[in-house]
Design a protein around this motif. Structure first.
Motif, mmCIF file in Angstrom:
data_model
loop_
_atom_site.group_PDB
_atom_site.id
_atom_site.type_symbol
_atom_site.label_atom_id
_atom_site.label_comp_id
_atom_site.label_asym_id
_atom_site.label_seq_id
_atom_site.Cartn_x
_atom_site.Cartn_y
_atom_site.Cartn_z
ATOM 1 N N PRO A 51 1.313 -1.287 0.341
ATOM 2 C CA PRO A 51 -0.461 0.036 -0.149
ATOM 3 C C PRO A 51 0.866 1.086 -0.477
ATOM 4 O O PRO A 51 1.998 1.384 0.102
ATOM 5 N N ARG A 84 3.446 -8.397 3.601
ATOM 6 C CA ARG A 84 1.896 -8.153 3.007
ATOM 7 C C ARG A 84 0.862 -9.097 2.535
ATOM 8 O O ARG A 84 -0.326 -9.220 2.155
ATOM 9 N N GLY A 88 -2.672 -10.458 3.495
ATOM 10 C CA GLY A 88 -4.146 -9.984 2.158
ATOM 11 C C GLY A 88 -4.379 -8.651 1.841
ATOM 12 O O GLY A 88 -3.874 -7.540 1.874
ATOM 13 N N ARG A 89 -6.096 -8.641 2.077
ATOM 14 C CA ARG A 89 -6.332 -7.127 1.917
ATOM 15 C C ARG A 89 -6.555 -6.267 3.008
ATOM 16 O O ARG A 89 -6.780 -5.671 3.332
ATOM 17 N N ARG A 92 -4.310 -3.021 3.596
ATOM 18 C CA ARG A 92 -4.812 -1.612 3.114
ATOM 19 C C ARG A 92 -5.568 -1.648 5.031
ATOM 20 O O ARG A 92 -5.261 -0.327 4.726
ATOM 21 N N GLN A 93 -5.254 -1.904 5.851
ATOM 22 C CA GLN A 93 -5.888 -1.318 6.538
ATOM 23 C C GLN A 93 -5.127 -1.032 7.481
ATOM 24 O O GLN A 93 -4.949 0.068 8.617
ATOM 25 N N ARG A 138 -2.740 -9.300 12.148
ATOM 26 C CA ARG A 138 -3.726 -9.404 11.537
ATOM 27 C C ARG A 138 -5.097 -9.712 12.988
ATOM 28 O O ARG A 138 -5.983 -8.683 12.848
#
Length: 145
Positions: A51, A84, A88-89, A92-93, A138
């Motif tokens: 990101p 990274r 996963g998605r 981006r947080q 996570r």
């Protein structure tokens, strides 16, 4: 900024040279496969996989407001790439700081790691964690983030 692209450029050039050699030897299929493999490696090791990076001060300010972790990383770091990809998605947080682009970020990493620029260094609630497990990172993300 140029330093971040050295490894990806070397991979593309090397892959092109090896593929050209295979192509001239009459193996277009092998040449294509080799070129694609080198391009994939170049893509994964480039800053494009991550990101958009922000400065360390801005990341710390945002983290104080929203409670999301700050990740200090550098291009080409296999542990940063592992983090990274495994996030996963969820990646981006997080707030990402490229220590090669931001001297304040590099200084923060050195302060947290006895003078070494060991990345990834993830700062959660003001406490640095060097090369943490991606599952742990996570778990640090709040459901509302």
């Amino acid at each position: 900024m140029m330093r971040a692209w050295i490894l990806p450029m070397l991979l593309v050039l090397s892959g092109s040279a090896v593929a050209a050699g295979r192509l001239f030897n009459g193996s277009p299929g092998t040449a294509t496969a080799i070129l694609l493999a080198f391009l994939a490696l170049a893509g994964v090791s480039s800053p494009l996989v991550f990101p958009r990076s922000i400065g360390a001060e801005e990341a710390q300010r945002r983290s104080a407001l929203d409670g999301r972790p700050v990740v200090f990383w550098r291009p080409g770091c296999k542990y940063c790439i592992r983090l990274r990809i495994r996030l996963g998605r969820g990646a981006r947080q997080l707030h990402w700081v490229d220590i090669w682009r931001d001297p304040a970020g590099a200084a923060a990493v050195r302060a947290a790691n006895d003078g070494n620029e060991t990345v990834p260094t993830v700062v959660v609630a003001g406490r640095p964690h060097t090369n943490p497990d991606p599952e742990w990172v996570r778990d640090q993300l709040s459901p509302s983030a």
